[in-house]
Design a protein around this motif. Structure first.
Motif, short mmCIF file in Angstrom:
data_model
loop_
_atom_site.label_atom_id
_atom_site.label_comp_id
_atom_site.label_asym_id
_atom_site.label_seq_id
_atom_site.Cartn_x
_atom_site.Cartn_y
_atom_site.Cartn_z
N ARG A 1 1.29 29.93 12.28
CA ARG A 1 -0.02 30.54 12.08
C ARG A 1 -0.66 31.01 13.38
NH1 ARG A 1 -2.61 27.60 7.94
NH2 ARG A 1 -1.59 29.13 6.66
N SER A 2 -0.63 30.20 14.44
CA SER A 2 -1.28 30.60 15.69
C SER A 2 -0.63 31.84 16.29
CB SER A 2 -1.30 29.45 16.70
OG SER A 2 0.01 29.09 17.06
N GLU A 3 0.69 31.92 16.19
CA GLU A 3 1.38 33.11 16.69
C GLU A 3 0.98 34.35 15.87
OE1 GLU A 3 5.89 34.89 16.98
OE2 GLU A 3 5.63 32.72 17.05
N LEU A 4 0.90 34.19 14.57
CA LEU A 4 0.51 35.31 13.71
C LEU A 4 -0.94 35.71 13.97
CD1 LEU A 4 2.23 34.25 10.37
CD2 LEU A 4 2.97 36.02 11.98
N ALA B 1 -4.84 39.60 16.20
CA ALA B 1 -5.89 39.92 17.18
C ALA B 1 -5.47 41.08 18.08
CB ALA B 1 -6.22 38.68 18.01
N ALA B 2 -4.20 41.08 18.52
CA ALA B 2 -3.72 42.17 19.37
C ALA B 2 -3.73 43.50 18.62
CB ALA B 2 -2.32 41.85 19.89
N ASP C 1 -9.24 50.28 20.20
CA ASP C 1 -9.08 51.13 21.38
C ASP C 1 -8.40 52.45 21.08
OD1 ASP C 1 -10.35 49.26 22.89
OD2 ASP C 1 -8.56 48.52 23.89
N LEU C 2 -7.68 52.52 19.98
CA LEU C 2 -6.92 53.72 19.66
C LEU C 2 -7.81 54.92 19.36
CD1 LEU C 2 -3.94 54.35 19.56
CD2 LEU C 2 -3.95 53.87 17.14
N ASP C 3 -9.03 54.68 18.91
CA ASP C 3 -9.94 55.78 18.59
C ASP C 3 -10.18 56.72 19.77
OD1 ASP C 3 -10.22 54.85 16.04
OD2 ASP C 3 -12.15 53.89 16.39
N LEU D 1 -5.32 52.11 27.15
CA LEU D 1 -4.11 51.42 26.73
C LEU D 1 -2.97 51.61 27.71
CD1 LEU D 1 -4.14 52.32 22.94
CD2 LEU D 1 -4.76 50.16 23.98
N GLN D 2 -2.63 52.85 28.01
CA GLN D 2 -1.46 53.13 28.82
C GLN D 2 -1.80 53.65 30.22
OE1 GLN D 2 1.68 52.47 27.97
NE2 GLN D 2 1.04 51.67 26.01
N ASN D 3 -3.05 54.02 30.44
CA ASN D 3 -3.38 54.65 31.71
C ASN D 3 -4.75 54.16 32.21
OD1 ASN D 3 -3.17 56.36 33.89
ND2 ASN D 3 -3.96 58.13 32.80
#
Length: 166
Positions: A99-102, A107-108, A115-117, A132-134
Motif C-alpha cells: 500500500r505505501s508503495e502504491l 502521489a507522483a 504540472d502537466l498543464d 518537469l524536464q527543463n
C-alpha cells in the motif's frame, strides 16, 4: 467444482490454463521460467498444471495491474508456506505491505498531472515554464530548438546508442 479423472483432480494443460485464466501460453511459460508457477511433465513431456495454478495466475495478474513488479510478486509467492497458493488472508497481508508503495506512485502521478498543464510534455523546446524536464530552462543554455532530441544529445544517445539515419 474440480473435475475428477480416475478419482484424482484433473491437471490442466497449458491450453486449458491459458483459456481459463485469459493469459497467453507464452506468458504462462514466462511465469514458469521465473518461478511464479510450476508444472509437472507427463510421460510425453507435456506440461500439466495443478488447478491451484489458476489462483496463482490471477494473483500475479492483479498484482501486475496495480503496478507491482514481477520480482516483488515472486518474493510474495515465495514467502508463502510450502509454496502454497495465496488465500484471501494472504492477499490482504500483502496488499497492506504494498500500500505505501502504491500511495507514493499515486502521489507522483497526481503531481505529474498538476504540472502537466503548463508543459507540452517533453520539454524539448526548452520552455522556461517546463518544470518537469527543463527546470530553470537549463536546456536553453545549449542553444535553440529541440535540444533533448537532436542527434548527438546525451538523451538521444541514451535511447539510440548508434546514430539514427537522418
Amino acid at each position: 467444482m474440480p473435475q475428477l479423472v480416475g478419482g484424482a483432480h484433473h491437471a490442466l494443460s497449458i491450453g486449458e490454463l491459458s483459456e481459463r485464466s485469459g493469459v497467453a501460453p507464452s506468458a504462462l511459460h514466462f511465469y514458469e521460467r521465473n518461478g511464479l508457477i510450476s508444472s509437472e511433465r507427463t510421460s510425453g513431456n507435456q506440461r500439466r498444471y495443478r488447478r491451484d495454478a489458476l489462483r496463482r495466475v490471477a494473483f500475479i495478474r492483479v498484482s501486475q495491474r496495480v503496478g507491482i513488479p514481477l520480482k516483488e510478486i515472486r518474493a510474495a509467492l515465495d514467502s508463502l508456506p510450502e509454496g502454497r497458493t495465496p488465500t484471501k488472508r494472504d492477499w490482504s497481508r500483502l496488499s497492506r505491505l504494498w500500500r505505501s508503495e502504491l500511495d507514493a506512485r499515486i502521489a507522483a502521478l497526481e503531481h505529474l498531472r498538476r504540472d502537466l498543464d503548463g508543459c507540452i510534455g517533453c520539454g524539448c523546446l526548452s520552455l522556461k515554464a517546463c518544470r518537469l524536464q527543463n527546470p530553470e530552462d537549463s536546456l536553453g543554455d545549449g542553444g535553440t530548438g529541440p535540444r533533448r532530441w537532436e542527434p548527438g544529445s546525451p538523451d538521444l544517445d541514451a535511447v539510440y546508442p548508434e546514430k539514427p539515419d537522418a
